[in-house]
Write an enzyme that holds these catalytic residues in place. Sequence first.
Site, short mmCIF file in Angstrom:
data_model
loop_
_atom_site.label_atom_id
_atom_site.label_comp_id
_atom_site.label_asym_id
_atom_site.label_seq_id
_atom_site.Cartn_x
_atom_site.Cartn_y
_atom_site.Cartn_z
CG MET A 64 -20.82 35.11 10.45
SD MET A 64 -20.64 33.92 11.19
CE MET A 64 -22.10 34.03 11.92
CE1 TYR A 78 -25.96 49.97 51.20
CE2 TYR A 78 -25.16 49.30 52.47
CZ TYR A 78 -25.47 50.62 51.60
OH TYR A 78 -24.49 51.90 52.64
CB CYS A 105 -23.51 54.86 47.15
SG CYS A 105 -21.67 55.96 47.82
NE ARG A 121 -29.39 28.48 5.50
CZ ARG A 121 -30.95 29.39 6.00
NH1 ARG A 121 -31.33 28.05 7.04
NH2 ARG A 121 -31.22 30.08 6.20
CB SER A 156 -20.83 53.36 50.93
OG SER A 156 -21.77 53.85 49.96
NE ARG A 158 -21.37 62.65 49.03
CZ ARG A 158 -20.74 62.90 47.86
NH1 ARG A 158 -20.81 61.26 47.00
NH2 ARG A 158 -21.65 62.88 47.20
CG HIS A 192 -22.69 67.44 36.44
ND1 HIS A 192 -23.53 67.83 35.84
CD2 HIS A 192 -22.34 67.25 38.06
CE1 HIS A 192 -24.56 68.53 37.33
NE2 HIS A 192 -23.72 67.97 38.65
CE LYS A 219 -28.76 28.79 10.55
NZ LYS A 219 -28.26 30.32 9.02
N GLY A 233 -27.82 37.37 10.13
CA GLY A 233 -27.49 38.05 9.37
C GLY A 233 -26.05 38.38 9.06
N GLY A 246 -17.52 54.23 47.56
CA GLY A 246 -17.78 54.62 46.25
C GLY A 246 -17.13 54.32 45.18
CB THR A 247 -17.49 52.34 42.83
OG1 THR A 247 -18.93 52.12 42.78
CG2 THR A 247 -17.12 50.67 44.09
CG ASN A 248 -19.22 56.97 40.78
OD1 ASN A 248 -19.52 55.43 39.94
ND2 ASN A 248 -19.92 58.33 41.01
CG ASP A 249 -14.59 59.88 44.33
OD1 ASP A 249 -14.05 61.07 43.11
OD2 ASP A 249 -15.55 61.12 45.21
NE ARG A 280 -23.30 61.65 43.99
CZ ARG A 280 -23.81 60.93 43.60
NH1 ARG A 280 -24.78 59.90 43.26
NH2 ARG A 280 -23.01 59.88 43.19
CD GLU A 285 -15.79 58.81 48.25
OE1 GLU A 285 -16.62 59.00 46.95
OE2 GLU A 285 -15.72 59.38 48.72
NE ARG A 295 -32.31 32.92 15.25
CZ ARG A 295 -31.85 33.24 14.19
NH1 ARG A 295 -30.11 33.28 13.99
NH2 ARG A 295 -31.91 34.69 13.33
C1 PEP Z 1 -17.97 57.76 44.44
O1 PEP Z 1 -16.96 58.10 44.62
O2 PEP Z 1 -18.79 56.74 44.07
C2 PEP Z 1 -19.81 58.00 44.84
C3 PEP Z 1 -20.78 57.95 44.76
O3 PEP Z 1 -19.59 59.68 45.25
P1 PEP Z 1 -19.91 60.97 44.04
O4 PEP Z 1 -19.84 59.98 42.52
O5 PEP Z 1 -20.80 61.86 44.56
O6 PEP Z 1 -18.06 61.57 44.50
MG MG Z 2 -17.07 59.83 44.80
#
Ligand code: PEP
Ligand code: MG
Length: 972
Positions: free
Chosen positions: A122, A921, A901, A111, A803, A649, A473, A41, A120, A805-808, A593, A784, A355
């Site tokens: 503050m 990628y 992935c 103000r 690749s 995979r 899941h 402001k 809104g 597998g950043t979940n695992d 998968r 992974e 703003r």
């Molecule tokens: C992972 O682990 O990042 C992955 C892509 O494999 P999934 O989720 O199937 O275990």
């Molecule tokens: Mg995995």
Amino acid sequence: MVKKAVKATKGKPKTPTKYVYFFGNGKAEGKGGLKELLGGKGAGLAEMTNLSIPVPPGFTISTDACVEYIRRRRKYPPGLWDTVLKNMTRLEKTMSMGFGDPSNPLLVSVRSGARASMPGMMDTVLNLGLNDQTVQGLIKKTHNERFGCDAYRRFIAMFSTIVMDVKREVFEECLQAKKTSLGCTHDIDLNARALRELINEFKILVQRHAGRDFPQDPIDQLRMGTNAIFDSWNGDRAITYRRLYKIPDAWGTAVNIVAMVFGNMGNDSGTGVVFTRSPSSGAATLFGEFLSNAQGEDVVAGIRTPLPIAKMETAIPSAYKALTKIHRKLERHYCDMLDLEFTVQKGQLYMLQTRVGKRTGIAAVKIAVDMVKERLITKEEAVLRVEPEHLEQYLYPVFDPSAEARFTKQGKGLPAGPGAAAGKIALTPEQAIAMKAAGDRVVLVRMETSPDDIHGMSASSGFLTARGGMTSHAAVVARQMGKVCIAGCEAVEVEGDSSVRIGSARFNKGDFISINGFDGSVYEGDIPVMASEVVQVIQGTLKPEKSERYQYFSKVLQWADTFRSLDVRANADAPDQAAVARGFGAQGIGLCRTEHMFFAEGRVEIMQNMIMARTTSDRMKHLDELLPLQKQDFIGLYRKMDGYPVTIRLFDPPLHEFLPKREDLMVQVARAELTGEDPATLAKTKRMLARVDELHEFNPMLGLRGCRLGILMPEITRMQVRAIIEAACEVTKEGGNIFPEIMVPLIGTWGEMRTQKQVIQDVASQVMAEYHKVIPYQVGTMIELPRAAIMAGEIAEEAEFFSFGTNDLTQTVFGFSRDDASKIINFYMTMQDRCPHCQAMDIDQKTMVCRACGFQIAKRLDNILSGDPFTTLDQKGVGGFIEIAIERGRAARPDLKIGICGEHGGDPSSVEFCHRAGLGYVSCSPYRVPIARLAAAQAAINHGVIAERKPSARRATRPASKRGKTATRSRR
Ligand code: PEP
Ligand code: MG
């Protein structure tokens, strides 16, 4: 050197920090670029003053002053108050009025104004400077007793509520009682006498509720008001907002003290708020509201219904003309859509705020594209203007917002799959299938979902689960299928197969429920939804040229593609998903998968028979049945992805996921024994139970899964590779360009990789010889496990691509179970807001006393985690492993292809990390492909396009040796 320099500056007098910035008479000490110091402001007021736009004069106390005030436990830094008083004197001179002067009183507004807009959140105090004497001066000057009394009663109520902690309702009830006693409907119907009475009544109420008289000294008022604005930075609302929008606590707010102008001086006065373009659709028309004869708070309070801004043209034509001129001038100056506040005092327009306006995703894209056409901004700026996540609003059905407000909310969970879904409750997958078959819309409600719910999930428009996090899941499947999902909604208690309690209501199967996957809200009833045009175009049911929305959406993405160096692929395992992914611009499949294919109709039984088999030859018999089915799946995928790489995979999940639950089998056996059921069925169930027992693992996610399964049972790998290469040979015969990438999951050692690669190469050569074809396939692995990252150099000797597998990888680096860590993660993220004694999240932020247990908090605890690492990549920890793997992998194999992935592949800040880390990628759910495309472009713009213009996906699949310098290589 450093010591010398310190010595040299020691004797110099320190320049005092400048905390106050004046603006008025067409000149300002600040400017638009000082947003961090002056808040949005303050910076806007300074900039407008410098642009000769009519702004009432005033001054801004900087955010630095607020930070110091908080640091010194509510005490001003030295010299601040004197500077404020000096600037008050300057303001008096500019206005030719006196602060507290009974004959010619200067009134001010006080103000807040933080660096980021926090609408809104503050506080604001108007008409400061009024007291029993100055109100007389105001009346005399304006010749309007009603106006003066009205301003004073408003000021008492506002000041006492914000500064002296008196409850707003105290004044509202008193005002209402006055109106009722006089038979008035609106505030405006109260005459001067009634308002005078109200002033006295309000003052008595202040004494009663605050325990002190209403302050009559304007300087006291100014000091108290300034403190209140500083304090409001730590008010509950502001803190909640900061948490929500990740605004740092350390920023503080500025305080703007501005000469009052009055919109309530008759019908040639008024106040309003406008956006220079529509913030919901982006249409280039002035959009907003105006209220005649009113002050700012009346618009917000909804006491009277404001008029559309166009009506101001007839109400106060000269001010409207000035407003339209100023809005154009400001838009051209800022080159963005703006949110403006103004007041008209007796026909004269004053701008009180400018703003950058908040907008929906739909509006953000339209405004950005239109502004390029209007030559206000470049394509690069347009790409940066749209928040990647905002693109989701183009893709998913949404609730009709006016309808949503009418329905009862019964719970809130994690917004795991965006969109809006309303339908009949199904409590089992079978119910979902039956309801869908009967033509109903279905929302599947479960404690949690598992792979064998998949048919029910595909029959449903959305899923609601009581447990699970953002990568559970249900969440992963929802995003992949483009379904709405709310996970981890603790208000849900499933009571068997026929009823569920959600919040305060009990529902039977078949009752209607509505879920908003954008914010996690769960509603009772059937809220109407609006379909997304973009999805209709992608699905081919609407022609692109018939949808303006689609054209805007694709335009901004086309521009994005010219900037990004990361390729974007999709995680897809069915041809229809692949088609959607292509429609959204995916340059291949980054993760198929394959196990998902085995859950299709009729295949689970074959899988179960395969798992039950005791000998390899027996198992191969069943695998032979699966081969043509799996081959057909790959043919479907290849056809949709002609010319692009398809990463397939090999089988990953633990086998027990394909078998019935142990407890269910035990019940079946016991029941059959009791009732003397068919002995053959009983024997089969017993055999199944024995096998389930045999495969039972305490920690199945760390057990017989990934490559371990393929190593123990290589016939599974053989069957899958045969299907992959046979399908490739057949589609190649049709003229397709097929580039399969065979990916081995959950590798930890060189030996695992080598063993699987040998099997793969053996089968692939055999099939290619049978077909007399050469398929340019590659063999690579997922990274992974921490060990895989550390040993990436060795593994890359065999693997042609990585690749992540950043979940695992997140699960194994943190040691958090990805399926049920959400509770502890949520706890870690909210430590700051909890009482360290009883964990309640109900702390009075001013006194730091827990409202639940009365504990006095001495020091706030730090949050252990700032975000959910399963949603946004933990760049230091998990990212550290990724960087090591990249470095070691590329050292061993310079042309190593590297992607990601895991679910993070569709998260904008994780995509930015991937760009910086030099990946080739990212791969994400089909519906997140546009988000990743835009995020990748923004990363390239913000961090410089490290690579030469990105290679096309087709080129990327050719052997690197033939490609010359690749994007990923040159990035290193
Ligand atoms: C992972 O682990 O990042 C992955 C892509 O494999 P999934 O989720 O199937 O275990
Ligand atoms: Mg995995």
